[in-house]
Write a protein that holds these residues in place. Structure first.
Motif, PDB file in Angstrom:
ATOM      1  N   MET A   1      96.466 -16.638   5.206  1.00  0.00           N
ATOM      2  CA  MET A   1      97.231 -16.707   6.437  1.00  0.00           C
ATOM      3  C   MET A   1      97.875 -15.351   6.709  1.00  0.00           C
ATOM      4  O   MET A   1      98.222 -14.629   5.795  1.00  0.00           O
ATOM      5  CB  MET A   1      98.313 -17.769   6.325  1.00  0.00           C
ATOM      6  CG  MET A   1      97.797 -19.160   6.112  1.00  0.00           C
ATOM      7  SD  MET A   1      99.087 -20.361   6.402  1.00  0.00           S
ATOM      8  CE  MET A   1      98.130 -21.542   7.288  1.00  0.00           C
ATOM      9  N   THR A   2      98.045 -15.074   7.958  1.00  0.00           N
ATOM     10  CA  THR A   2      98.681 -13.825   8.346  1.00  0.00           C
ATOM     11  C   THR A   2     100.194 -13.997   8.309  1.00  0.00           C
ATOM     12  O   THR A   2     100.694 -15.120   8.222  1.00  0.00           O
ATOM     13  CB  THR A   2      98.244 -13.406   9.761  1.00  0.00           C
ATOM     14  OG1 THR A   2      98.772 -14.342  10.687  1.00  0.00           O
ATOM     15  CG2 THR A   2      96.735 -13.334   9.881  1.00  0.00           C
ATOM     16  N   PRO A   3     100.955 -12.912   8.420  1.00  0.00           N
ATOM     17  CA  PRO A   3     102.421 -13.027   8.411  1.00  0.00           C
ATOM     18  C   PRO A   3     102.990 -13.885   9.542  1.00  0.00           C
ATOM     19  O   PRO A   3     104.090 -14.398   9.424  1.00  0.00           O
ATOM     20  CB  PRO A   3     102.895 -11.581   8.564  1.00  0.00           C
ATOM     21  CG  PRO A   3     101.757 -10.757   8.068  1.00  0.00           C
ATOM     22  CD  PRO A   3     100.516 -11.539   8.407  1.00  0.00           C
ATOM     23  N   THR A   4     102.249 -14.072  10.627  1.00  0.00           N
ATOM     24  CA  THR A   4     102.758 -14.881  11.738  1.00  0.00           C
ATOM     25  C   THR A   4     102.397 -16.355  11.590  1.00  0.00           C
ATOM     26  O   THR A   4     102.737 -17.152  12.439  1.00  0.00           O
ATOM     27  CB  THR A   4     102.215 -14.370  13.093  1.00  0.00           C
ATOM     28  OG1 THR A   4     100.797 -14.429  13.071  1.00  0.00           O
ATOM     29  CG2 THR A   4     102.709 -12.964  13.377  1.00  0.00           C
ATOM     30  N   GLU A   5     101.716 -16.707  10.519  1.00  0.00           N
ATOM     31  CA  GLU A   5     101.328 -18.090  10.289  1.00  0.00           C
ATOM     32  C   GLU A   5     102.030 -18.618   9.053  1.00  0.00           C
ATOM     33  O   GLU A   5     102.366 -17.870   8.142  1.00  0.00           O
ATOM     34  CB  GLU A   5      99.820 -18.201  10.064  1.00  0.00           C
ATOM     35  CG  GLU A   5      98.981 -17.758  11.229  1.00  0.00           C
ATOM     36  CD  GLU A   5      97.504 -17.798  10.890  1.00  0.00           C
ATOM     37  OE1 GLU A   5      97.133 -17.320   9.805  1.00  0.00           O
ATOM     38  OE2 GLU A   5      96.734 -18.309  11.703  1.00  0.00           O
ATOM     39  N   HIS A   6     102.258 -19.913   9.016  1.00  0.00           N
ATOM     40  CA  HIS A   6     102.760 -20.539   7.804  1.00  0.00           C
ATOM     41  C   HIS A   6     102.302 -21.983   7.767  1.00  0.00           C
ATOM     42  O   HIS A   6     101.977 -22.568   8.779  1.00  0.00           O
ATOM     43  CB  HIS A   6     104.282 -20.444   7.713  1.00  0.00           C
ATOM     44  CG  HIS A   6     105.015 -21.284   8.711  1.00  0.00           C
ATOM     45  ND1 HIS A   6     105.250 -20.877  10.007  1.00  0.00           N
ATOM     46  CD2 HIS A   6     105.547 -22.525   8.611  1.00  0.00           C
ATOM     47  CE1 HIS A   6     105.900 -21.824  10.650  1.00  0.00           C
ATOM     48  NE2 HIS A   6     106.098 -22.837   9.833  1.00  0.00           N
ATOM     49  N   ALA A   7     102.244 -22.525   6.573  1.00  0.00           N
ATOM     50  CA  ALA A   7     101.878 -23.924   6.410  1.00  0.00           C
ATOM     51  C   ALA A   7     102.913 -24.580   5.516  1.00  0.00           C
ATOM     52  O   ALA A   7     103.427 -23.970   4.580  1.00  0.00           O
ATOM     53  CB  ALA A   7     100.490 -24.057   5.783  1.00  0.00           C
ATOM     54  N   VAL A  14     100.770 -32.217   6.570  1.00  0.00           N
ATOM     55  CA  VAL A  14     100.570 -30.772   6.527  1.00  0.00           C
ATOM     56  C   VAL A  14     100.778 -30.249   7.941  1.00  0.00           C
ATOM     57  O   VAL A  14     100.209 -30.765   8.891  1.00  0.00           O
ATOM     58  CB  VAL A  14      99.150 -30.407   6.052  1.00  0.00           C
ATOM     59  CG1 VAL A  14      98.937 -28.906   6.104  1.00  0.00           C
ATOM     60  CG2 VAL A  14      98.901 -30.941   4.653  1.00  0.00           C
ATOM     61  N   THR A  15     101.619 -29.250   8.071  1.00  0.00           N
ATOM     62  CA  THR A  15     101.822 -28.618   9.367  1.00  0.00           C
ATOM     63  C   THR A  15     101.546 -27.134   9.242  1.00  0.00           C
ATOM     64  O   THR A  15     101.713 -26.547   8.185  1.00  0.00           O
ATOM     65  CB  THR A  15     103.265 -28.838   9.888  1.00  0.00           C
ATOM     66  OG1 THR A  15     104.180 -28.251   8.961  1.00  0.00           O
ATOM     67  CG2 THR A  15     103.571 -30.307  10.058  1.00  0.00           C
ATOM     68  N   ALA A  16     101.125 -26.537  10.334  1.00  0.00           N
ATOM     69  CA  ALA A  16     100.870 -25.109  10.364  1.00  0.00           C
ATOM     70  C   ALA A  16     101.214 -24.595  11.748  1.00  0.00           C
ATOM     71  O   ALA A  16     101.204 -25.350  12.726  1.00  0.00           O
ATOM     72  CB  ALA A  16      99.408 -24.808  10.041  1.00  0.00           C
ATOM     73  N   SER A  17     101.526 -23.323  11.836  1.00  0.00           N
ATOM     74  CA  SER A  17     101.802 -22.736  13.139  1.00  0.00           C
ATOM     75  C   SER A  17     101.255 -21.316  13.179  1.00  0.00           C
ATOM     76  O   SER A  17     101.051 -20.691  12.154  1.00  0.00           O
ATOM     77  CB  SER A  17     103.308 -22.739  13.425  1.00  0.00           C
ATOM     78  OG  SER A  17     103.983 -21.922  12.497  1.00  0.00           O
TER      79      SER A  17
END
Length: 59
Positions: A1-7, A14-17
């Motif tokens: 994941m990139t720094p602008t994504e998180h899970a 499970v959530t992600a953005s």
């Protein structure tokens, strides 16, 4: 994941953005079109063959 994504994993959820570099109207137009659902489904269970309108909702 990139720094602008998180899970986040919590129990069975499970959530992600992520940040989408597109105007909100463009994103909602994609999400409201059931014929394009297979493009972003992620589960692999949605197929490209869809019948019905090209836009959901009453607006």
């Amino acid at each position: 994941m990139t720094p602008t994504e998180h899970a986040v994993v919590s129990g069975r959820t499970v959530t992600a953005s992520t940040v989408v570099a597109a105007p909100p109207a463009t994103v909602f137009a994609l999400l409201a079109d059931p014929h394009r659902h297979h493009e972003f489904d992620g589960s692999g269970s949605v197929r490209a063959a869809v019948t019905g309108p090209h836009r959901l909702g009453g607006c």
